[in-house]
Design a protein around this motif. Sequence first.
Motif: not given
Length: 802
Positions: A647, A694, A698, A635-636, A639
């Motif tokens: 994500a 995340w 994020h 997911l990072p 993103t």
Amino acid sequence: MVVSAAAAVVIGAVSPAFADSSSATASTDNDWTAKWIGRDTPQVAPELGKQNPAPLLRRAFALGKRVRQARFSIVGLGYYEAWINGHRVGDQVLDPPPSAYDQTAYSRTFDVTKSLRGGDNAIAVTLGRGYLSTPETTPTTLFGLSKAPWTQEPRLLAQLDIVFSDGTRHRVVSDGTWKITDGPTRDALYFGESYDARRARPGWTNTSYDDSAWETARVQPAPTKQVVPVDMPPVKVTDTFGPVGVTKLKTGTQVYDFGRTTAGWARIKVSGAPGTTVTLIYGEQLNDDGTVFQSAMLGPAAVSHLDSYTLGGKGTQTWEPSFTRHGFRYVEVTTSAPLTSFGIEARVAHTAVTSTGRFDSANPLLNRINANQRASLLDNMWGIPTDTPWRDRQGWTADAYLYLDSAALNFDVEGLYRQWLRTFRDSQRADGSLPVIAPNPGGLPLFNDPSWSGTLISSAWTHYQHYGDAGVLSDNYPAMARWLDLMRTTIATTDGLYTGFSFGDWSPPGAETGATVALRPPEGSLLTANADLFHEARLLARIARELGHSGDAARFDTMADALATKFNETFLDTDAGIYQTAVEAGYRQTSNLVALAYELVPDEHRDAVFANLVKDITDRGNHLNTGAIGTKLLLPVLTENGRADLAYRIAGQTSYPSWGYWVKQGATTSWETWSMTKKDLSMNHPFLGTVDDWFYQHLAGIQAAAPGYGKVLIAPVVPDGLRYASARVTTPRGEVASDWRQEKSRLTLTVKVPPGTPAEVRVPLPDGARSVTSDRGVPPVQRKDGYVVYRVQAGTHVFHVS
């Protein structure tokens, strides 16, 4: 009253051993005058359940002066409980933390001034085994616990430093004057604890107890090279709750359901005939017949998590174990004879870390995933970060690294991890080799796996980012440099790549469905191992520069450059735009992920590599296809490459494989694998729950822009379909908070910055956004990549996007 002959002297003069001390403070490695004591008996009986009883130790003494201050320092290996004049010393359990005992043992010091009195006094200690000594049977054969270099009978080192009201001092120490006898407990950390109340010695912790028939304790060789004061919170009981249901299986057997997966033990309140035995079997899952499942990996059925209590005397008796810990949701209770009464409750115990983070959102699923991960993190903190309280119960090094960000964002784990890193480096071999488990008992002859052993480097660096203590880098630097130099010379003999054993991207989807549990990735492990080795070389070069070792930095950067070249030559298919191995498993998401996350991809191929990662995800219906390593990065990477929308779709999935799938199956913790097809697998295993990183870093957008949050970056993402998200993190500089909310045609971002901390705030611009305003009139510094960027100082700032 009767006291032992050795204690008949009234204490009121200055003790020569303590006369030169300036204060009665915590004992240091150079301040111990106490001796290690214990039994001369053989280490451990080989048969489970027949190990030697937990010893009871006492020292009675008398005081002839008023006490102004008293400090009690103790190292009880493997575990201890202590009393002074019948008062429990502290409320810690399962203390001290596990370590490479032959190298380092941890002491704890208590203020016991109020427990002492003029006249007769007594110190009482009972010792458990913990990781120090275990029976020889699976899984101890697997991990080598029974043959660990530190294995021996329990040992005690203790001293009481007293300052009298007239300024004189005295020290009572563990030595050959103490008394010892067998207690009613037999314990083995991996299997459970038995207690026979008929063998209890009522009043043995008090001054009035007659210990004249006890043996004299023998002074023993020191079991460790150094004693170090513990510098982390102890394990404590943090919660107690009752069952939500009970099922009667047959006469004398019932199964209690506590409604959630947890770690600790049961406390029972029971009455019945003396000699009646109550047996407790713990587990996370049930067999088809309703009994509690026991892992075949851990030996015979109903052995790996079993406690028993044998009643003694009359009336209601309350008991809970002292020296073991179980992962469980269910407890199967069997009695050898009918009871008059019975009650049971769960006791939750873990390292008593402070909660320092909070996440919330408009999506209940994300909130539940966060709650599940928080529970798993706590359940795997018991002096060291472990993989699971259910099966292995080991300090697996990659597990601890993979969930370090999640742990540090939710809890204060600064001391826990700093101390565990000492244990990690204590486990290093003379040639520089590092193990995959710390402390390393030696049963798994696995060393130098870059994805596991090399996490000494990445864990130290991550700790530094969260807490800003460069001492963690300098303390571990010699061990890290020795290991990386060993790896540098190793790959020089194998054509520039690491070709040894590695666990790889452990636990990918599908791995749990085979005939046997084999959680290694189908594409093999060498691609991720070499990517991790590159990453560690680059990190250590950076660490070397921070510490002023410029020559080392150049050497490690050269190693990283060479690895990057060889990595791309070997694994990058430039035509297809994917990374893959020669194993016939096809492309896997983690292969592109590690290359993207570690900046291994040549610039001219980066767009294609990222596009193929996205295509594989969308082809799978917006699902991941990653094990533990890839899951942390997925997911990072999406993103940071402009696909936060994707994500968020992955994070919100509820079909297999996903975190939401766990929730749909009733999970209250994070799991070891994406499904529980095999019951041998753990339901309390946080290394796949790193989606939690995340959420904070994020979705809410809170990141450390300098070590220890010396500078703060707040850069949230605002996915379609999510109305709000917020997070708060208590950093070394104070609380950092980010809260964004979408209401009609307006986005409001509220941030909090601690004193003395510069922050960069990136206010997201949703499609159609026309203007951004700051409630403090702070001017923006630039507009970039869908954000308006502000530089702000301490305080609360509100930004409106319309």
